[in-house]
Write a protein that holds these residues in place. Sequence first.
Motif, PDB file in Angstrom:
ATOM      1  N   MET A 199       6.514 -24.103  -1.170  1.00 59.23           N
ATOM      2  CA  MET A 199       6.476 -22.903  -0.737  1.00 59.23           C
ATOM      3  C   MET A 199       7.382 -21.206  -1.399  1.00 59.23           C
ATOM      4  SD  MET A 199       4.514 -23.639   1.922  1.00 59.23           S
ATOM      5  CE  MET A 199       4.922 -21.921   3.029  1.00 59.23           C
ATOM      6  N   MET A 200       7.873 -21.799  -1.631  1.00 59.14           N
ATOM      7  CA  MET A 200       9.112 -21.047  -1.890  1.00 59.14           C
ATOM      8  C   MET A 200       8.731 -20.209  -3.677  1.00 59.14           C
ATOM      9  SD  MET A 200      12.308 -20.732  -1.088  1.00 59.14           S
ATOM     10  CE  MET A 200      12.774 -20.136  -2.088  1.00 59.14           C
ATOM     11  N   LYS A 201       7.678 -20.945  -4.243  1.00 56.97           N
ATOM     12  CA  LYS A 201       7.188 -20.550  -5.524  1.00 56.97           C
ATOM     13  C   LYS A 201       5.943 -19.801  -4.570  1.00 56.97           C
ATOM     14  CE  LYS A 201       4.640 -22.259  -9.327  1.00 56.97           C
ATOM     15  NZ  LYS A 201       3.707 -23.432 -10.045  1.00 56.97           N
ATOM     16  N   ALA A 202       5.334 -20.502  -3.728  1.00 60.80           N
ATOM     17  CA  ALA A 202       4.092 -18.909  -2.563  1.00 60.80           C
ATOM     18  C   ALA A 202       4.606 -17.852  -2.836  1.00 60.80           C
ATOM     19  CB  ALA A 202       3.926 -20.115  -2.163  1.00 60.80           C
ATOM     20  N   MET A 203       5.738 -17.664  -1.874  1.00 60.24           N
ATOM     21  CA  MET A 203       6.415 -16.268  -1.658  1.00 60.24           C
ATOM     22  C   MET A 203       6.370 -15.841  -2.699  1.00 60.24           C
ATOM     23  SD  MET A 203       9.820 -15.781   1.117  1.00 60.24           S
ATOM     24  CE  MET A 203      10.904 -16.859  -0.358  1.00 60.24           C
ATOM     25  N   ASN A 204       7.596 -16.349  -4.027  1.00 63.75           N
ATOM     26  CA  ASN A 204       7.911 -15.640  -5.084  1.00 63.75           C
ATOM     27  C   ASN A 204       6.644 -15.312  -5.558  1.00 63.75           C
ATOM     28  OD1 ASN A 204      10.376 -16.166  -4.570  1.00 63.75           O
ATOM     29  ND2 ASN A 204      10.202 -17.985  -5.692  1.00 63.75           N
ATOM     30  N   ARG A 205       5.434 -15.790  -5.657  1.00 66.00           N
ATOM     31  CA  ARG A 205       4.757 -15.204  -6.032  1.00 66.00           C
ATOM     32  C   ARG A 205       3.818 -13.631  -4.973  1.00 66.00           C
ATOM     33  NH1 ARG A 205       1.036 -14.744 -10.408  1.00 66.00           N
ATOM     34  NH2 ARG A 205       1.783 -17.352 -11.346  1.00 66.00           N
ATOM     35  N   VAL A 206       3.448 -14.017  -3.992  1.00 64.93           N
ATOM     36  CA  VAL A 206       3.536 -13.305  -2.953  1.00 64.93           C
ATOM     37  C   VAL A 206       3.548 -11.602  -2.896  1.00 64.93           C
ATOM     38  CG1 VAL A 206       2.563 -12.759  -1.019  1.00 64.93           C
ATOM     39  CG2 VAL A 206       1.649 -14.483  -1.408  1.00 64.93           C
ATOM     40  N   ILE A 207       5.018 -12.200  -3.358  1.00 62.02           N
ATOM     41  CA  ILE A 207       6.139 -10.855  -2.709  1.00 62.02           C
ATOM     42  C   ILE A 207       6.124 -10.229  -4.187  1.00 62.02           C
ATOM     43  CG2 ILE A 207       8.517  -9.917  -3.678  1.00 62.02           C
ATOM     44  CD1 ILE A 207       9.139 -12.028  -1.124  1.00 62.02           C
ATOM     45  N   SER A 208       5.542 -11.143  -5.221  1.00 64.59           N
ATOM     46  CA  SER A 208       5.390 -10.105  -6.773  1.00 64.59           C
ATOM     47  C   SER A 208       4.524  -9.634  -6.504  1.00 64.59           C
ATOM     48  CB  SER A 208       5.870 -11.429  -7.827  1.00 64.59           C
ATOM     49  OG  SER A 208       5.031 -12.065  -8.530  1.00 64.59           O
ATOM     50  N   ASN A 209       3.538 -10.095  -6.483  1.00 64.43           N
ATOM     51  CA  ASN A 209       2.094  -9.204  -5.927  1.00 64.43           C
ATOM     52  C   ASN A 209       1.812  -7.914  -5.500  1.00 64.43           C
ATOM     53  OD1 ASN A 209       0.808 -11.456  -7.695  1.00 64.43           O
ATOM     54  ND2 ASN A 209      -0.125 -12.462  -6.466  1.00 64.43           N
ATOM     55  N   LYS A 210       2.987  -8.310  -4.326  1.00 70.74           N
ATOM     56  CA  LYS A 210       2.775  -6.973  -3.731  1.00 70.74           C
ATOM     57  C   LYS A 210       1.480  -7.094  -2.648  1.00 70.74           C
ATOM     58  CE  LYS A 210       6.228  -4.509  -6.050  1.00 70.74           C
ATOM     59  NZ  LYS A 210       6.908  -2.858  -7.026  1.00 70.74           N
ATOM     60  N   GLY A 211       0.752  -5.581  -3.098  1.00 71.35           N
ATOM     61  CA  GLY A 211      -0.719  -5.628  -2.182  1.00 71.35           C
ATOM     62  C   GLY A 211       0.107  -5.241  -0.726  1.00 71.35           C
ATOM     63  N   ALA A 212      -1.640  -5.177   0.126  1.00 74.76           N
ATOM     64  CA  ALA A 212      -1.898  -4.162   0.453  1.00 74.76           C
ATOM     65  C   ALA A 212      -1.293  -5.105   1.804  1.00 74.76           C
ATOM     66  CB  ALA A 212      -2.924  -3.413   0.846  1.00 74.76           C
ATOM     67  N   ALA A 213      -0.603  -4.844   3.210  1.00 71.42           N
ATOM     68  CA  ALA A 213      -0.461  -4.985   4.501  1.00 71.42           C
ATOM     69  C   ALA A 213      -2.344  -4.994   5.296  1.00 71.42           C
ATOM     70  CB  ALA A 213       0.304  -4.253   5.103  1.00 71.42           C
ATOM     71  N   GLY A 214      -2.039  -6.693   5.633  1.00 72.01           N
ATOM     72  CA  GLY A 214      -3.320  -7.147   7.278  1.00 72.01           C
ATOM     73  C   GLY A 214      -3.071  -6.343   8.014  1.00 72.01           C
ATOM     74  N   VAL A 215      -3.934  -7.020   9.203  1.00 75.34           N
ATOM     75  CA  VAL A 215      -4.317  -6.084  10.266  1.00 75.34           C
ATOM     76  C   VAL A 215      -2.871  -5.794  10.920  1.00 75.34           C
ATOM     77  CG1 VAL A 215      -6.532  -7.601  10.512  1.00 75.34           C
ATOM     78  CG2 VAL A 215      -4.576  -8.494  11.149  1.00 75.34           C
ATOM     79  N   ASP A 216      -1.827  -6.712  10.469  1.00 75.45           N
ATOM     80  CA  ASP A 216      -0.649  -6.761  11.524  1.00 75.45           C
ATOM     81  C   ASP A 216       0.396  -5.297  11.193  1.00 75.45           C
ATOM     82  OD1 ASP A 216       0.111  -7.493   9.372  1.00 75.45           O
ATOM     83  OD2 ASP A 216       1.332  -9.449  10.155  1.00 75.45           O
TER      84      ASP A 216
ATOM     85  N   THR B  91       4.702  -7.229   2.559  1.00 73.18           N
ATOM     86  CA  THR B  91       5.974  -8.221   1.843  1.00 73.18           C
ATOM     87  C   THR B  91       6.940  -8.060   1.220  1.00 73.18           C
ATOM     88  OG1 THR B  91       5.569  -6.546  -0.545  1.00 73.18           O
ATOM     89  CG2 THR B  91       3.604  -8.460   0.103  1.00 73.18           C
ATOM     90  N   GLY B  92       7.370  -6.426   2.119  1.00 75.76           N
ATOM     91  CA  GLY B  92       9.050  -6.577   1.555  1.00 75.76           C
ATOM     92  C   GLY B  92       9.647  -7.371   2.516  1.00 75.76           C
ATOM     93  N   ARG B  93       8.363  -7.716   4.219  1.00 79.34           N
ATOM     94  CA  ARG B  93       9.638  -8.370   5.489  1.00 79.34           C
ATOM     95  C   ARG B  93       9.275  -9.426   5.673  1.00 79.34           C
ATOM     96  NH1 ARG B  93       6.371  -4.514   9.552  1.00 79.34           N
ATOM     97  NH2 ARG B  93       7.491  -6.602  11.601  1.00 79.34           N
ATOM     98  N   LEU B  94       8.369 -10.050   4.287  1.00 80.63           N
ATOM     99  CA  LEU B  94       7.873 -11.535   4.799  1.00 80.63           C
ATOM    100  C   LEU B  94       9.033 -12.438   4.831  1.00 80.63           C
ATOM    101  CD1 LEU B  94       5.988 -13.025   4.591  1.00 80.63           C
ATOM    102  CD2 LEU B  94       5.620 -13.781   2.161  1.00 80.63           C
ATOM    103  N   LYS B  95      10.115 -12.433   3.646  1.00 77.87           N
ATOM    104  CA  LYS B  95      11.459 -13.168   3.898  1.00 77.87           C
ATOM    105  C   LYS B  95      12.147 -13.548   5.354  1.00 77.87           C
ATOM    106  CE  LYS B  95      12.842 -13.243  -0.828  1.00 77.87           C
ATOM    107  NZ  LYS B  95      13.628 -13.009  -2.579  1.00 77.87           N
ATOM    108  N   GLU B  96      12.708 -11.612   5.532  1.00 75.02           N
ATOM    109  CA  GLU B  96      12.685 -11.935   6.948  1.00 75.02           C
ATOM    110  C   GLU B  96      12.340 -12.316   8.293  1.00 75.02           C
ATOM    111  OE1 GLU B  96      14.512  -7.872  10.649  1.00 75.02           O
ATOM    112  OE2 GLU B  96      13.618  -7.305   8.385  1.00 75.02           O
TER     113      GLU B  96
END
Length: 467
Positions: free
Chosen positions: A59-76, A80-85
């Motif tokens: 999960m840590m590896k996945a989270m680092n990948r998602v955050i580094s990829n950035k990308g647009a927000a979904g329906v909510d 990515t900047g708010r994911l850790k919190e």
Amino acid sequence: MTRRKAEASVVKPGAGSKSRDRKSQGYDVGASVVTAMTEIDWPEAEERLMEEVVSRGNMMKAMNRVISNKGAAGVDGMTTGRLKEYLLGEWPRIKEELLTGRYQPQPVRKVEIPKPGGGMRLLGIPTVVDRLIQQAVYQELGPLFEPGFSASSYGFRPGRSAHHAVRAARSHVADGLRWVVDIDLAQFFDRVNHDIVMSRVARKVKDKRVLLLMRRYLQAGLFEGGLVSPRSEGTPQGGPLSPLLSNILLDELDKELEKRGHAFCRYADDANVYVRTKRSAERVMSSLTRYLQTRLKLVVNQEKSAVDRPWNRQFLGYGMSNHRTPQIKVGGKALERLKSKVREAARKGRGRNVKRVVEDLTPVLRGWSNYFKLAEVKKPFEEVDGWLRRKLRCIMWRQWKRSFTRARKLMQRGLSEERAWLSATNGRGPWWNSGASHMNQAFDRSYFTELGLVSLLSQFNRFKCST
């Protein structure tokens, strides 16, 4: 024996490789690991794969990948900047729901973008949390399926890229296979049959929680205009799982082509089969069209698919010459797409400083030249360089507007007063003047080099020197 213990028992120090390919999705496949994967039956794949998915390291590896990829927000609307919190408070609940098979993905946000060749491409943007979970699942499923994929498949795989596919295509033509069956699948990602792709996944994955989660991701609704529409087919591009699922489904096509003994290259849903005669090519086209429709429920786009000579077609943006050993070159469509981007920048730049326009174009030109670094024919690079400088001169001529300003600017660049005034008052349009001798002399190649304009020809020569 767990999967990680199985790998540790066969991987020698330094045997693993970390892929730097931009298409890589975040798992590493070394030669020794591949051997282990093909020979060892992993218990996690049978019953406890979900525990591996939600493990802290994965999960840590996945989270680092998602955050580094950035990308647009979904329906909510979460970025990515708010994911850790968010995960600090919600991860225990999410983990429990995943382990008990109760997790329900949110709908994906529907986005349509124009395709280079016309039409619209459907994207489904998952929420950041769902991207995290998909990435975690991908990191566990990828090493399970990767060793079994065909050596002639190049799309969305670690250590493989479009460049490898183009080189392989040229090699097939150089070997005398000078007819190509160019297969284009119509709206492939929108028409993936859920039952078929899940049956292929279930051949290796026996953890019912993982299978149920993947089925839910496939069926997650599309959110548009405040409404959620259900999905019964397709895997919209936008999530980490989509590329892997496409390869799992089309691996069956690869295996069929290998069984028939065909030379081919496949990158995602673009497949080229190389044969010696036109008659063989037509026969292959007919049989593969039937196979795809009956076995995989996929439709071949008859308008874009063809039987032709390889030098009359383009593969992944590249073309090739008709020499016995073909030379790789930039495809005509790729040149037109680049010019369209430059024209758009030129329209936006009519009221701006030319240096700002050059700065905006720099990443586009560098990215384009890096992608086409395999090209062996330099003429297109020379032509685009000259055309690009002329477009910038045209912007300048339009901005000056008055004859007095034009004459003054030309004299500042070293033209005589007489010639400057003759040029400024010639009555010709901006495009004609941008290609005329007075503008070429006043604003030559060195002027644009000082502005920082990337020279495609210089990039071409640099790549040739480095190979």
